[in-house]
Scaffold this motif. Structure first.
Motif, short mmCIF file in Angstrom:
data_model
loop_
_atom_site.label_atom_id
_atom_site.label_comp_id
_atom_site.label_asym_id
_atom_site.label_seq_id
_atom_site.Cartn_x
_atom_site.Cartn_y
_atom_site.Cartn_z
N SER A 130 0.82 -1.20 0.00
CA SER A 130 0.00 0.00 0.00
C SER A 130 0.86 1.26 0.00
CB SER A 130 -0.92 -0.01 1.21
OG SER A 130 -1.77 1.08 1.20
N SER A 131 2.01 1.21 0.68
CA SER A 131 2.89 2.38 0.72
C SER A 131 3.44 2.68 -0.67
CB SER A 131 4.02 2.19 1.72
OG SER A 131 4.96 1.25 1.27
N LEU A 132 3.68 1.64 -1.45
CA LEU A 132 4.15 1.86 -2.82
C LEU A 132 3.06 2.50 -3.67
CD1 LEU A 132 6.12 -1.45 -3.45
CD2 LEU A 132 7.05 0.83 -3.05
N ALA A 133 1.82 2.05 -3.48
CA ALA A 133 0.70 2.65 -4.21
C ALA A 133 0.51 4.11 -3.79
CB ALA A 133 -0.57 1.84 -3.96
N LEU A 134 0.67 4.38 -2.50
CA LEU A 134 0.57 5.76 -2.02
C LEU A 134 1.64 6.64 -2.63
CD1 LEU A 134 -0.22 5.59 1.80
CD2 LEU A 134 -1.43 6.92 0.07
N GLU A 135 2.84 6.11 -2.71
CA GLU A 135 3.94 6.87 -3.30
C GLU A 135 3.59 7.29 -4.73
OE1 GLU A 135 8.74 6.43 -4.07
OE2 GLU A 135 7.53 4.63 -3.84
N LYS A 136 3.05 6.36 -5.48
CA LYS A 136 2.67 6.63 -6.87
C LYS A 136 1.57 7.70 -6.93
CE LYS A 136 2.39 3.36 -10.59
NZ LYS A 136 1.88 2.08 -11.04
N LEU A 137 0.55 7.55 -6.08
CA LEU A 137 -0.54 8.52 -6.05
C LEU A 137 -0.06 9.90 -5.63
CD1 LEU A 137 -3.34 6.34 -4.45
CD2 LEU A 137 -3.34 7.27 -6.77
N LEU A 138 0.83 9.96 -4.67
CA LEU A 138 1.33 11.26 -4.21
C LEU A 138 2.18 11.95 -5.27
CD1 LEU A 138 2.12 10.34 -0.51
CD2 LEU A 138 0.33 11.88 -1.33
N LYS A 139 2.91 11.18 -6.06
CA LYS A 139 3.66 11.78 -7.16
C LYS A 139 2.71 12.35 -8.20
CE LYS A 139 7.94 9.17 -6.75
NZ LYS A 139 8.85 8.20 -7.37
N GLU A 140 1.61 11.63 -8.48
CA GLU A 140 0.61 12.14 -9.42
C GLU A 140 -0.01 13.42 -8.87
OE1 GLU A 140 -2.37 9.34 -10.77
OE2 GLU A 140 -0.90 7.71 -10.66
N PHE A 141 -0.28 13.44 -7.57
CA PHE A 141 -0.85 14.64 -6.95
C PHE A 141 0.09 15.82 -7.09
CE2 PHE A 141 -1.17 17.55 -3.40
CZ PHE A 141 -2.47 17.98 -3.54
N ARG A 142 1.36 15.57 -6.88
CA ARG A 142 2.35 16.65 -6.98
C ARG A 142 2.34 17.25 -8.38
NH1 ARG A 142 7.56 18.22 -7.89
NH2 ARG A 142 8.69 19.19 -6.21
N LYS A 143 2.30 16.37 -9.40
CA LYS A 143 2.27 16.86 -10.78
C LYS A 143 1.00 17.66 -11.05
CE LYS A 143 4.95 13.08 -12.79
NZ LYS A 143 4.90 11.91 -13.68
N ALA A 144 -0.14 17.13 -10.60
CA ALA A 144 -1.42 17.83 -10.83
C ALA A 144 -1.45 19.15 -10.08
CB ALA A 144 -2.56 16.93 -10.37
#
Length: 57
Positions: A37-51
């Protein structure tokens, strides 16, 4: 962006539940799920940063 925030909140809920199960109850399988789940969170947070950067422009 709202959907992305909702996905982050949901994934964090999964992470928190599994991390607590590992820490409190010593559940090793929950630890593996928390790490996944932490890996999935990392991916989502990177997407959030870009957006977020795009929205600020």
């Amino acid at each position: 962006m709202k959907e992305l925030v909702n996905a982050i909140v949901a994934e964090y809920g999964v992470f928190a539940a599994n991390a607590e199960a590992q820490a409190v109850k010593g559940n090793k399988a929950a630890g593996a799920r928390a790490r996944k789940s932490s890996l999935a969170l990392e991916k989502l947070l990177k997407e959030f940063r870009k957006a977020s950067i795009e929205a600020a422009k």
